[in-house]
Design an enzyme around this catalytic site. Structure first.
Site, PDB file in Angstrom:
ATOM      1  N   ASP A   1       0.836  -1.206   0.000  1.00  0.00           N
ATOM      2  CA  ASP A   1       0.000   0.000   0.000  1.00  0.00           C
ATOM      3  C   ASP A   1       0.870   1.255   0.000  1.00  0.00           C
ATOM      4  O   ASP A   1       2.007   1.240   0.453  1.00  0.00           O
ATOM      5  CB  ASP A   1      -0.921  -0.032   1.239  1.00  0.00           C
ATOM      6  CG  ASP A   1      -2.107   0.902   1.092  1.00  0.00           C
ATOM      7  OD1 ASP A   1      -2.404   1.352  -0.052  1.00  0.00           O
ATOM      8  OD2 ASP A   1      -2.748   1.204   2.119  1.00  0.00           O
TER       9      ASP A   1
ATOM     10  N   HIS B   1       2.588   3.517  -8.885  1.00  0.00           N
ATOM     11  CA  HIS B   1       2.409   2.077  -9.132  1.00  0.00           C
ATOM     12  C   HIS B   1       3.616   1.508  -9.869  1.00  0.00           C
ATOM     13  O   HIS B   1       4.052   0.396  -9.599  1.00  0.00           O
ATOM     14  CB  HIS B   1       1.135   1.826  -9.937  1.00  0.00           C
ATOM     15  CG  HIS B   1      -0.117   2.230  -9.201  1.00  0.00           C
ATOM     16  ND1 HIS B   1      -0.357   1.841  -7.904  1.00  0.00           N
ATOM     17  CD2 HIS B   1      -1.182   2.988  -9.573  1.00  0.00           C
ATOM     18  CE1 HIS B   1      -1.526   2.343  -7.502  1.00  0.00           C
ATOM     19  NE2 HIS B   1      -2.043   3.038  -8.492  1.00  0.00           N
TER      20      HIS B   1
ATOM     21  N   LEU C   1      10.748 -20.261  -4.860  1.00  0.00           N
ATOM     22  CA  LEU C   1       9.679 -19.445  -4.287  1.00  0.00           C
ATOM     23  C   LEU C   1       8.413 -19.501  -5.153  1.00  0.00           C
ATOM     24  O   LEU C   1       8.506 -19.466  -6.378  1.00  0.00           O
ATOM     25  CB  LEU C   1      10.168 -17.979  -4.229  1.00  0.00           C
ATOM     26  CG  LEU C   1       9.140 -16.917  -3.859  1.00  0.00           C
ATOM     27  CD1 LEU C   1       8.955 -16.878  -2.346  1.00  0.00           C
ATOM     28  CD2 LEU C   1       9.569 -15.540  -4.353  1.00  0.00           C
TER      29      LEU C   1
HETATM   30  C1  IPE Z   1      -5.515  -2.798  -0.327  1.00  0.00           C
HETATM   31  O1  IPE Z   1      -5.167  -1.463  -0.466  1.00  0.00           O
HETATM   32  C2  IPE Z   1      -5.496  -3.468  -1.667  1.00  0.00           C
HETATM   33  C3  IPE Z   1      -4.182  -3.615  -2.292  1.00  0.00           C
HETATM   34  C4  IPE Z   1      -3.037  -3.312  -1.753  1.00  0.00           C
HETATM   35  C5  IPE Z   1      -4.200  -4.177  -3.610  1.00  0.00           C
HETATM   36  P1  IPE Z   1      -6.257  -0.315  -0.641  1.00  0.00           P
HETATM   37  O2  IPE Z   1      -5.502   0.956  -0.748  1.00  0.00           O
HETATM   38  O3  IPE Z   1      -7.172  -0.657  -1.743  1.00  0.00           O
HETATM   39  O4  IPE Z   1      -7.048  -0.415   0.728  1.00  0.00           O
HETATM   40  P2  IPE Z   1      -7.921   0.653   1.516  1.00  0.00           P
HETATM   41  O5  IPE Z   1      -8.884   1.262   0.549  1.00  0.00           O
HETATM   42  O6  IPE Z   1      -6.973   1.674   2.064  1.00  0.00           O
HETATM   43  O7  IPE Z   1      -8.569  -0.125   2.608  1.00  0.00           O
HETATM   44  C1  IPE Z   2      -1.465   0.218  -3.395  1.00  0.00           C
HETATM   45  O1  IPE Z   2      -1.280   1.587  -3.420  1.00  0.00           O
HETATM   46  C2  IPE Z   2      -1.656  -0.384  -4.746  1.00  0.00           C
HETATM   47  C3  IPE Z   2      -3.041  -0.785  -5.059  1.00  0.00           C
HETATM   48  C4  IPE Z   2      -4.047  -0.759  -4.239  1.00  0.00           C
HETATM   49  C5  IPE Z   2      -3.296  -1.237  -6.407  1.00  0.00           C
HETATM   50  P1  IPE Z   2      -2.501   2.593  -3.411  1.00  0.00           P
HETATM   51  O2  IPE Z   2      -2.860   2.911  -4.817  1.00  0.00           O
HETATM   52  O3  IPE Z   2      -3.613   2.096  -2.586  1.00  0.00           O
HETATM   53  O4  IPE Z   2      -1.823   3.857  -2.724  1.00  0.00           O
HETATM   54  P2  IPE Z   2      -2.492   4.860  -1.709  1.00  0.00           P
HETATM   55  O5  IPE Z   2      -3.044   4.053  -0.573  1.00  0.00           O
HETATM   56  O6  IPE Z   2      -3.553   5.590  -2.451  1.00  0.00           O
HETATM   57  O7  IPE Z   2      -1.370   5.737  -1.278  1.00  0.00           O
HETATM   58 MG    MG Z   3      -4.111   2.329  -0.644  1.00  0.00          MG
END
Ligand code: IPE
Ligand code: IPE
Ligand code: MG
Length: 255
Positions: A34, A51, A145
């Site tokens: 995240d 990303h 892995l």
């Molecule tokens: C969880 O992250 C999903 C992934 C890392 C793919 P999100 O950014 O979607 O989660 P929330 O919305 O903060 O709970």
């Molecule tokens: C995690 O990073 C990747 C996915 C959920 C695909 P985020 O896109 O959720 O990044 P934040 O949480 O908005 O910073």
């Molecule tokens: Mg996120």
């Protein structure tokens, strides 16, 4: 004799060398990657570049996991709820997945990695499905892995899917109601044949599961860091493992 691996960890409070016990390396590490968006925002960059940077981290962490002898690494790449994001971002994520697989599979294969996925990939663009299947076909006989990509994955969706499949087995006469137990349920999850995660790591400071591995995480150790996924380094992984090795897993019993 125990086999130890030492390394310097700049982030550890004491700033001294941390030693990992190579005899008790976790079998399965699951990561909620995240903070890509926030990482990009901080730098005034579009979220998609966050990303992209996150993909680099996957590369480093897979390599380190292989080096440490971890058997399973599950990474949460796209949740069943992530479809709520703007179409541009969703498309960019799908494109990155295809690029990653096209570019990396040969290298992963040479590292002995098995590339698997969990989640309902039938809802992903055809090209993603094709690349995922190709990657699995190419790597399925490796014994290093297992990199398990969670895509269009949701813990509730997975449990629902299992319930439907079990009901169907009963309907067909292959299973009786009394035979349903925890093992039967586990066998009908996407993670069939994969042990439950020993540690769940979440980056970027949030302390929630966001629908990740709900059934499997019953006794997983939870570890989180404020570090955003693009800044997560192999030393952070080592720190998580070090902390894990110093925890007392009781599973409800007594020591
Ligand atoms: C969880 O992250 C999903 C992934 C890392 C793919 P999100 O950014 O979607 O989660 P929330 O919305 O903060 O709970
Ligand atoms: C995690 O990073 C990747 C996915 C959920 C695909 P985020 O896109 O959720 O990044 P934040 O949480 O908005 O910073
Ligand atoms: Mg996120």
């Amino acid at each position: 004799m125990k086999n130890f691996l030492g390394f310097k960890n700049k982030k550890s409070k004491e700033n001294h060398e941390i030693t990992l016990d190579m005899q008790s390396i976790p079998k399965h590490i699951a990561i909620i990657m995240d903070g890509n968006g926030r990482w990009a925002k901080e730098k005034n960059l579009p979220r998609t570049l966050g990303h992209k940077a996150g993909v680099e981290t996957i590369r480093e962490i897979v390599k380190e996991s292989t080096r440490l002898g971890i058997k399973y690494l599950t990474v949460y790449a796209f949740s069943t709820e992530n479809w709520k994001r703007p179409a541009d971002e969703v498309n960019a994520l799908m494109k990155l997945l295809v690029e990653y697989l096209k570019k990396e599979v040969t290298e992963l294969n040479s590292q002995g990695v098995v590339v698997k996925h969990i989640g309902d990939i039938s809802k992903l663009p055809k090209i993603c499905q094709e690349e995922l299947n190709k990657a699995y076909e190419m790597t399925k006989n490796n014994n290093g892995l297992t990199l398990n990509l969670a895509l269009n994955y949701g813990g509730r969706n997975e449990i629902l899917h299992a319930i439907k499949n079990i009901s169907n087995e009963i309907k067909k006469g292959n299973l009786t109601y009394t035979e349903i137990d925890e093992k039967v349920i586990s066998k009908h999850l996407y993670t069939v044949n994969i042990p439950d995660p020993d540690i769940i790591i979440r980056t970027a400071g949030e302390q929630r599961l966001s629908n990740f591995l709900l059934w499997q995480c019953a006794y997983s150790e939870f570890w989180y860091t404020d570090t955003k996924w693009p800044d997560f380094k192999k030393t952070d992984l080592q720190k998580a493992i070090y902390d894990y090795q110093n925890r007392d897993r009781r599973y409800g019993g007594l020591k």
